[in-house]
Design a protein around this motif. Structure first.
Motif, PDB file in Angstrom:
ATOM      1  N   LEU A 139       7.583   1.461  23.027  1.00 34.66           N
ATOM      2  CA  LEU A 139       8.486   0.798  23.207  1.00 34.66           C
ATOM      3  C   LEU A 139      10.289   1.893  23.281  1.00 34.66           C
ATOM      4  N   ILE A 140       9.729   2.590  22.875  1.00 35.72           N
ATOM      5  CA  ILE A 140      11.299   3.498  22.554  1.00 35.72           C
ATOM      6  C   ILE A 140      11.267   3.681  23.900  1.00 35.72           C
ATOM      7  N   LEU A 141      10.068   4.453  24.708  1.00 35.34           N
ATOM      8  CA  LEU A 141      10.382   5.057  25.879  1.00 35.34           C
ATOM      9  C   LEU A 141      10.620   4.077  26.636  1.00 35.34           C
ATOM     10  N   VAL A 142      10.437   2.612  27.110  1.00 37.63           N
ATOM     11  CA  VAL A 142      11.043   1.917  27.947  1.00 37.63           C
ATOM     12  C   VAL A 142      12.859   1.412  27.640  1.00 37.63           C
ATOM     13  N   PHE A 143      12.845   2.010  26.652  1.00 30.20           N
ATOM     14  CA  PHE A 143      13.965   1.032  26.360  1.00 30.20           C
ATOM     15  C   PHE A 143      15.138   2.157  27.099  1.00 30.20           C
ATOM     16  N   TYR A 144      14.784   3.613  26.320  1.00 35.55           N
ATOM     17  CA  TYR A 144      15.596   4.986  26.856  1.00 35.55           C
ATOM     18  C   TYR A 144      15.249   4.775  28.414  1.00 35.55           C
ATOM     19  N   SER A 150      23.901   2.956  29.387  1.00 35.76           N
ATOM     20  CA  SER A 150      24.512   2.165  28.914  1.00 35.76           C
ATOM     21  C   SER A 150      24.184   2.582  27.721  1.00 35.76           C
ATOM     22  N   LEU A 151      23.724   3.215  26.754  1.00 40.29           N
ATOM     23  CA  LEU A 151      24.148   3.533  25.480  1.00 40.29           C
ATOM     24  C   LEU A 151      24.829   4.435  24.972  1.00 40.29           C
ATOM     25  N   LEU A 152      24.598   5.227  26.646  1.00 40.57           N
ATOM     26  CA  LEU A 152      25.857   6.966  25.991  1.00 40.57           C
ATOM     27  C   LEU A 152      27.142   5.951  26.598  1.00 40.57           C
ATOM     28  N   ASN A 157      32.626   4.968  24.258  1.00 41.74           N
ATOM     29  CA  ASN A 157      33.793   4.024  24.651  1.00 41.74           C
ATOM     30  C   ASN A 157      33.164   2.291  24.666  1.00 41.74           C
ATOM     31  N   PRO A 158      32.859   1.404  23.975  1.00 40.63           N
ATOM     32  CA  PRO A 158      32.221   0.407  24.275  1.00 40.63           C
ATOM     33  C   PRO A 158      33.339  -0.839  24.783  1.00 40.63           C
ATOM     34  N   GLU A 159      34.523  -0.332  24.788  1.00 40.82           N
ATOM     35  CA  GLU A 159      35.574  -1.372  25.808  1.00 40.82           C
ATOM     36  C   GLU A 159      35.130  -1.375  26.955  1.00 40.82           C
ATOM     37  N   LEU A 160      35.204   0.154  27.455  1.00 40.83           N
ATOM     38  CA  LEU A 160      35.512   0.496  28.673  1.00 40.83           C
ATOM     39  C   LEU A 160      33.486  -0.152  29.220  1.00 40.83           C
ATOM     40  N   ALA A 161      32.856   0.388  28.805  1.00 41.39           N
ATOM     41  CA  ALA A 161      30.999   0.118  28.339  1.00 41.39           C
ATOM     42  C   ALA A 161      30.963  -1.200  29.281  1.00 41.39           C
ATOM     43  N   VAL A 166      27.819  -3.399  31.568  1.00 39.93           N
ATOM     44  CA  VAL A 166      27.418  -3.165  30.511  1.00 39.93           C
ATOM     45  C   VAL A 166      26.990  -4.088  29.573  1.00 39.93           C
ATOM     46  N   ASN A 167      26.119  -5.462  29.056  1.00 37.67           N
ATOM     47  CA  ASN A 167      25.762  -5.501  28.172  1.00 37.67           C
ATOM     48  C   ASN A 167      25.801  -5.119  26.845  1.00 37.67           C
ATOM     49  N   VAL A 168      26.835  -4.870  26.145  1.00 35.68           N
ATOM     50  CA  VAL A 168      26.709  -4.196  24.947  1.00 35.68           C
ATOM     51  C   VAL A 168      26.506  -4.660  23.838  1.00 35.68           C
ATOM     52  N   LYS A 169      26.433  -5.908  23.818  1.00 37.58           N
ATOM     53  CA  LYS A 169      25.498  -6.580  22.597  1.00 37.58           C
ATOM     54  C   LYS A 169      24.466  -6.629  22.639  1.00 37.58           C
ATOM     55  N   GLN A 170      23.902  -6.822  23.668  1.00 37.44           N
ATOM     56  CA  GLN A 170      22.256  -6.731  23.916  1.00 37.44           C
ATOM     57  C   GLN A 170      21.629  -5.162  23.947  1.00 37.44           C
ATOM     58  N   VAL A 171      22.461  -4.495  24.146  1.00 35.57           N
ATOM     59  CA  VAL A 171      22.401  -2.922  23.874  1.00 35.57           C
ATOM     60  C   VAL A 171      22.428  -2.307  22.919  1.00 35.57           C
ATOM     61  N   GLN A 172      23.288  -2.743  21.641  1.00 38.26           N
ATOM     62  CA  GLN A 172      23.559  -2.554  20.747  1.00 38.26           C
ATOM     63  C   GLN A 172      21.943  -3.288  20.042  1.00 38.26           C
TER      64      GLN A 172
END
Length: 265
Positions: A139-144, A150-152, A157-161, A166-172
């Motif tokens: 699961l973690i491998l697929v996610f990363y 996107s996670l980086l 900077n969430p606002e810039l992402a 980037v779908n910030v809420k979905q990634v978080q």
């Protein structure tokens, strides 16, 4: 001659697997300053145990479900700014712990080793646990693979992402659910009270030696594996609790690395 007896082989494999899946989550916990978030999820694991006992459910499944519900709840409440994040996490951590203890106190003749869940029992790992660890690693491998960049960006900077698409809420949300699943899984190995340490300490130690996110991830994995092996050996030869021995091994590595002079480059 092997340093560890054959009966500890499953514990060694499970511990190494846990170290590998902890590193990708731990490094982002350190970068995002989410150590208290991990502690809150660890407290909610005790609530999962008490609910599982009360409803006569499988404890591992109960802990996983409750931890993921709490993680989703924390994420949802965190979208509102009436309370600061540390205040919200403090309320949830202590209330879930209190509710869990109340549920346990209402039950008679509990046939479970609560100390094992609080401090872990890596020697009780079985093939089912190894399968869960393998499943979590996939699961973690697929996610990363899908969300590393996107996670980086969200971490920096969430606002810039968000502006970059980037779908910030979905990634978080996916990240916190994976974190909850991993904490619930590792509870059996190092216990509710020590699981957050295994996530944070190797990552924090690796930060001293790293010049890039990828390098920090790899070094964190090796520090985690070393901590597992050293903790098992210490526990076997000195006869001390295994979970705390693993955490102390990681702590020693962290402290030694703090003696390393900071690079001036």
């Amino acid at each position: 001659m092997s340093l560890l007896p054959d009966f500890m082989l499953l514990a060694l494999l499970g511990g190494i697997g846990l170290a590998i899946i902890s590193a990708p989550l731990g490094v982002f916990m350190v970068w995002q300053r989410q150590s208290y978030f991990g502690a809150t999820l660890a407290h909610s694991a005790l609530l999962g145990i008490s609910i599982g006992l009360y409803l006569h459910l499988d404890l591992t499944l109960s802990v996983i479900v409750v931890s993921m519900i709490v993680a989703a709840g924390i994420f949802g409440l965190g979208q509102y700014k009436q309370l600061s994040s540390d205040t919200l996490l403090g309320i949830l951590a202590h209330s879930s712990l209190a509710f869990g203890l109340i549920l346990i106190s209402l039950q008679d003749n509990i046939q479970v080793d609560l100390m094992g869940y609080l401090f872990g029992d890596i020697l009780s790992i079985n093939t089912v646990d190894l399968t869960l660890i393998l499943f979590t690693s996939l699961l973690i491998l697929v996610f990363y693979i899908k969300h590393w960049q996107s996670l980086l960006n969200v971490t920096l900077n969430p606002e810039l992402a968000q502006v970059e698409g980037v779908n910030v809420k979905q990634v978080q949300l996916l990240f916190v659910l994976l974190l909850a699943f991993m904490i619930a899984l590792s509870m059996k190995i190092v216990g509710v009270l020590l699981v957050t340490s295994l996530l944070i300490i190797p990552a924090a130690a690796a930060r001293k030696l790293s010049n890039s996110p990828e390098q920090m991830l790899v070094i964190s994995i090796f520090i985690g594996i070393f901590s597992i092996v050293a903790g098992l050996i210490t526990s076997y030869y000195i006869d001390v609790p295994t979970g705390p021995a693993i955490v102390m091994a990681a702590t020693v590595v962290f402290l030694l690395l703090q003696l390393k002079p900071q690079s001036t480059r």
